[in-house]
Design an enzyme around this catalytic site. Sequence first.
Site, mmCIF file in Angstrom:
data_model
loop_
_atom_site.group_PDB
_atom_site.id
_atom_site.type_symbol
_atom_site.label_atom_id
_atom_site.label_comp_id
_atom_site.label_asym_id
_atom_site.label_seq_id
_atom_site.Cartn_x
_atom_site.Cartn_y
_atom_site.Cartn_z
ATOM 1 N N CYS A 113 0.858 -1.526 0.019
ATOM 2 C CA CYS A 113 0.064 -0.020 0.018
ATOM 3 C C CYS A 113 0.994 1.375 -0.094
ATOM 4 O O CYS A 113 0.425 2.505 -0.473
ATOM 5 C CB CYS A 113 -0.879 -0.060 1.086
ATOM 6 S SG CYS A 113 -2.132 -1.569 1.117
ATOM 7 N N HIS A 257 -3.867 6.787 1.288
ATOM 8 C CA HIS A 257 -4.077 5.688 0.622
ATOM 9 C C HIS A 257 -5.441 5.075 1.290
ATOM 10 O O HIS A 257 -5.819 5.397 2.489
ATOM 11 C CB HIS A 257 -2.944 4.691 1.167
ATOM 12 C CG HIS A 257 -3.548 3.357 1.006
ATOM 13 N ND1 HIS A 257 -3.809 2.661 -0.120
ATOM 14 C CD2 HIS A 257 -3.577 2.174 2.070
ATOM 15 C CE1 HIS A 257 -4.138 1.235 0.015
ATOM 16 N NE2 HIS A 257 -3.955 1.120 1.461
ATOM 17 N N ASN A 287 -10.012 -1.178 -1.552
ATOM 18 C CA ASN A 287 -8.822 -0.907 -1.424
ATOM 19 C C ASN A 287 -7.787 -1.343 -2.777
ATOM 20 O O ASN A 287 -7.817 -2.813 -2.773
ATOM 21 C CB ASN A 287 -8.349 -1.574 0.030
ATOM 22 C CG ASN A 287 -6.795 -1.367 0.161
ATOM 23 O OD1 ASN A 287 -5.778 -0.918 -0.859
ATOM 24 N ND2 ASN A 287 -6.079 -1.588 1.534
HETATM 25 C C1 COA Z 1 -11.066 -5.765 8.701
HETATM 26 C C2 COA Z 1 -11.757 -4.909 9.922
HETATM 27 C C3 COA Z 1 -12.840 -4.043 9.082
HETATM 28 C C4 COA Z 1 -12.680 -5.635 10.759
HETATM 29 O O1 COA Z 1 -13.264 -4.931 11.535
HETATM 30 P P1 COA Z 1 -13.413 -5.505 13.175
HETATM 31 O O2 COA Z 1 -14.374 -4.406 13.928
HETATM 32 O O3 COA Z 1 -11.905 -5.441 13.610
HETATM 33 O O4 COA Z 1 -13.947 -6.636 13.217
HETATM 34 P P2 COA Z 1 -13.284 -8.249 13.810
HETATM 35 O O5 COA Z 1 -11.949 -8.604 12.759
HETATM 36 O O6 COA Z 1 -13.404 -7.972 15.206
HETATM 37 O O7 COA Z 1 -14.705 -9.189 13.295
HETATM 38 C C5 COA Z 1 -15.826 -8.972 14.078
HETATM 39 C C6 COA Z 1 -16.609 -10.181 13.543
HETATM 40 O O8 COA Z 1 -17.130 -9.903 12.111
HETATM 41 C C7 COA Z 1 -16.719 -11.044 11.479
HETATM 42 N N1 COA Z 1 -16.359 -10.777 9.938
HETATM 43 C C8 COA Z 1 -15.067 -10.519 9.399
HETATM 44 N N2 COA Z 1 -15.285 -10.148 8.143
HETATM 45 C C9 COA Z 1 -16.502 -10.270 7.718
HETATM 46 C C10 COA Z 1 -17.520 -9.951 6.840
HETATM 47 N N3 COA Z 1 -16.710 -9.483 5.709
HETATM 48 N N4 COA Z 1 -18.884 -9.827 7.062
HETATM 49 C C11 COA Z 1 -19.304 -10.138 7.893
HETATM 50 N N5 COA Z 1 -18.666 -10.445 9.184
HETATM 51 C C12 COA Z 1 -17.287 -10.309 9.111
HETATM 52 C C13 COA Z 1 -15.658 -11.844 12.089
HETATM 53 O O9 COA Z 1 -15.531 -13.231 11.967
HETATM 54 C C14 COA Z 1 -16.169 -11.434 13.539
HETATM 55 O O10 COA Z 1 -17.012 -12.425 13.796
HETATM 56 P P3 COA Z 1 -16.905 -12.959 15.422
HETATM 57 O O11 COA Z 1 -17.152 -11.895 16.226
HETATM 58 O O12 COA Z 1 -18.233 -13.914 15.228
HETATM 59 O O13 COA Z 1 -15.869 -13.573 15.542
HETATM 60 C C15 COA Z 1 -11.114 -3.828 10.479
HETATM 61 O O14 COA Z 1 -10.276 -4.711 11.334
HETATM 62 C C16 COA Z 1 -10.240 -3.064 9.867
HETATM 63 O O15 COA Z 1 -10.446 -2.080 8.981
HETATM 64 N N6 COA Z 1 -8.810 -3.247 9.871
HETATM 65 C C17 COA Z 1 -7.965 -2.659 8.876
HETATM 66 C C18 COA Z 1 -7.852 -3.266 7.422
HETATM 67 C C19 COA Z 1 -7.215 -2.533 6.441
HETATM 68 O O16 COA Z 1 -7.692 -1.580 6.020
HETATM 69 N N7 COA Z 1 -6.311 -3.332 5.913
HETATM 70 C C20 COA Z 1 -5.705 -2.852 4.763
HETATM 71 C C21 COA Z 1 -4.527 -1.975 5.074
HETATM 72 S S1 COA Z 1 -3.445 -1.307 3.824
#
Ligand code: COA
Length: 330
Positions: A113, A257, A287
């Site tokens: 990224c 980004h 992204n």
């Molecule tokens: C990925 C992201 C959106 C997840 O959000 P979060 O609030 O941290 O969610 P969690 O990972 O704790 O997951 C919460 C629940 O949603 C579920 N979940 C994950 N992806 C899912 C999806 N696409 N749809 C529905 N549920 C989903 C998980 O399994 C989890 O379920 P559980 O509570 O039963 O275990 C968040 O962590 C994020 O934005 N991270 C940065 C990611 C990013 O930008 N990456 C690229 C950087 S360059």
Amino acid sequence: MIRTAVVSTGYYVPERVVTNKELTQWMDTSDEWIRQRSGIEERRWVSEGESNSDLAKEASTRALERAGLSPGDIDCVIVATLSPDHYFPGSGVFLQRKLGIDGVPCLDVRNQCTGFLYGLSVADAWIRAGVYRKILLVGTEVHSRGLEKSTAGRDTAVLFGDGAGAVILEPTDADRGVLSVHLHADGRHAEKLWIGAPGSFYNPWLVPEHIEQGLTRPQMEGREVFKHASVRMPEAVREALEANGLSLDDIAIVIPHQANLRITQALQKALGLPDEKVVSNIHKYGNTTAASIPIALHEALEEGRIKRGDLVCLTAFGSGFTWGSALIRW
Ligand SMILES: CC(C)(COP(=O)(O)OP(=O)(O)OC[C@H]1O[C@@H](n2cnc3c(N)ncnc32)[C@H](O)[C@@H]1OP(=O)(O)O)[C@@H](O)C(=O)NCCC(=O)NCCS
């Protein structure tokens, strides 16, 4: 004093629009979950026969046309991508071949990224040193073919999209151009966002178990990425301002980004910037990794959000972890 000016931009995204709703046919997810957590409404996916270097070629051709240049005017190609057409050689030479400019050097940048900023830093140094005079810098990604499109991969599959953005860089002695690029990395977090295999770490470098263990698809510790990104990007913006004796008030626009709307909002809040000073287009493309900054830059220019003399700030964070910022006087 010679500086590096961005003389043209262009971008290309595949025609195929994939909505959040469409994803629900392959995985247990929902439009509401995706919008709330990431701000993404839809993304683009390549069609059969379309490749990473094809997207790069389209974006490059558009940037060249806008500048009134032909491919033969380019004397160096830099391609930033984490999703090249092939393991090696990099996408740079395939783009070069498609542009028909055999002989000019091609550099591939592997900084995910933050790839566009790493590429910009190298291009800027080459231009200021007089090594090359017209550099084509492209960020291009085809994520859709590497995503696990089932519930097992839903945490990453919903976030990433395909696309390419290109800029043409030239020396200028006018009082504008790239003021600085600051880059960072912290390999202690390498496995927090990565694709582990294939890789020469393993012997042989790809076996069926790698696929079964999910090592061939993106794996991410989402919360860790979020935590670091929302600290590192504002930090990098402040570092750039300080190095140039400038303040947040001097910035006309920040182009982060496009990782996640919530990360962009955290950046905005940390810097205390109004909405009109922060670019966000993640709702349309997801992204697109190395491509996201040049695509957003092009759109901001098209929308008239950047004027001659404006201070433009780019910042990125991603796998590695890598992060950085650039200041450009437009
Ligand atoms: C990925 C992201 C959106 C997840 O959000 P979060 O609030 O941290 O969610 P969690 O990972 O704790 O997951 C919460 C629940 O949603 C579920 N979940 C994950 N992806 C899912 C999806 N696409 N749809 C529905 N549920 C989903 C998980 O399994 C989890 O379920 P559980 O509570 O039963 O275990 C968040 O962590 C994020 O934005 N991270 C940065 C990611 C990013 O930008 N990456 C690229 C950087 S360059």
